[in-house]
Design an enzyme around this catalytic site. Structure first.
Site, PDB file in Angstrom:
ATOM      1  N   ILE A 182       0.864  -1.175   0.000  1.00  0.00           N
ATOM      2  CA  ILE A 182       0.000   0.000   0.000  1.00  0.00           C
ATOM      3  C   ILE A 182       0.902   1.227   0.000  1.00  0.00           C
ATOM      4  CG2 ILE A 182      -1.876   1.215   1.190  1.00  0.00           C
ATOM      5  CD1 ILE A 182      -2.571  -1.673   0.217  1.00  0.00           C
ATOM      6  N   LYS A 183       0.794   2.018  -1.055  1.00  0.00           N
ATOM      7  CA  LYS A 183       1.587   3.257  -1.118  1.00  0.00           C
ATOM      8  C   LYS A 183       0.827   4.355  -0.398  1.00  0.00           C
ATOM      9  CE  LYS A 183       3.783   4.555  -4.892  1.00  0.00           C
ATOM     10  NZ  LYS A 183       3.840   4.906  -6.341  1.00  0.00           N
ATOM     11  N   ILE A 184       1.543   5.023   0.495  1.00  0.00           N
ATOM     12  CA  ILE A 184       0.917   6.075   1.297  1.00  0.00           C
ATOM     13  C   ILE A 184       1.804   7.321   1.207  1.00  0.00           C
ATOM     14  CG2 ILE A 184       0.098   6.707   3.600  1.00  0.00           C
ATOM     15  CD1 ILE A 184       0.131   3.719   4.347  1.00  0.00           C
TER      16      ILE A 184
END
Ligand code: E4P
Length: 226
Positions: A85-87
């Site tokens: 998950i890119k945050i």
């Protein structure tokens, strides 16, 4: 070195997954939007092409830690496989990274939109598995993209941090080689740039020479014909 493909274009992904040693695919909302198609259809196709083992990085569209975690749970369920998950780095992002790490959900965390070494180190302390510094976006404001990557690598070494540096936002092959030289663990670039990284006119000339010399003696026969 991990070479990752920075695109959501299915035909590029099919081609590069077949021919290049890619470790996975990274996307962001701009990259996904460029394909102008159904989101889950698209990420499902990408997952089918690369399989469950290779990394797929998908960026959250949420702004609060709780919603980011909720989105991660849905993505884990609907997309699955080796998922990150890119945050984007920010207060809520740091909180979400810690929450995801504690949740036991089977996803990695890639903290993205990194422009400074401290953003990277603090992200790593929050539990990020990867940090993604934007090399060309730094270079294009007369900052030193490769220098920032080098500083992050040094900081991670100094503190024995397990988080990996996934350099992103490249516009030329020299930038990719320069971050590799300073010990960056991973790079993500589009198909055009990765193809350019193995292309050289002298290589083409050498291959033409081998073919001409062979044909001058054996004609169109190949080793398989003997
Ligand atoms: C990848 O993770 C980044 O989102 C991407 O490389 C940014 O690239 P750009 O600066 O070309 O948009």
């Amino acid at each position: 070195m991990e070479y990752i493909l920075d695109t959501a274009n299915v035909s590029d992904i099919k081609y590069m997954n077949e021919y290049f040693p890619i470790a996975g695919v990274t996307t962001n909302p701009s990259i996904i939007a460029k394909e102008k198609t159904d989101f889950y259809g698209l990420v499902g196709s990408i997952r089918n092409i690369i399989g469950n083992e290779k990394m797929l990085h998908i960026q959250t569209t949420q702004k609060t830690a709780e919603k980011i975690v909720e989105e991660a749970e849905v993505l884990a369920k609907k997309v699955g496989g080796n998922l990150y998950i890119k945050i984007p780095v920010c207060d809520e992002g740091l909180k979400a990274a810690s929450m995801l790490k504690r949740s036991g959900l089977n996803v990695g965390v890639t903290m993205t939109a990194i422009f400074t070494p401290q953003q990277a180190l603090i992200s790593a302390m929050a539990g990020a598995d990867y940090v993604a510094p934007y090399v060309n976006r730094l270079d294009s404001i007369s900052a030193d993209g490769v220098g920032v990557v080098a500083d992050i690598v040094t900081l991670f070494q100094n503190f024995d941090v397990k988080c990996k540096v996934l350099a992103a936002s490249f516009k030329n092959v020299q930038q990719i080689n320069d971050v590799a030289l300073v010990g960056c663990h991973s790079v993500t670039a589009n198909a055009e740039l990765l193809k350019a990284a193995i292309s050289h006119p002298m290589t083409d000339k050498a291959i033409q020479g081998f073919d001409a010399d062979w044909q001058s003696v054996y004609g169109s026969s190949t080793i398989l014909d003997f």
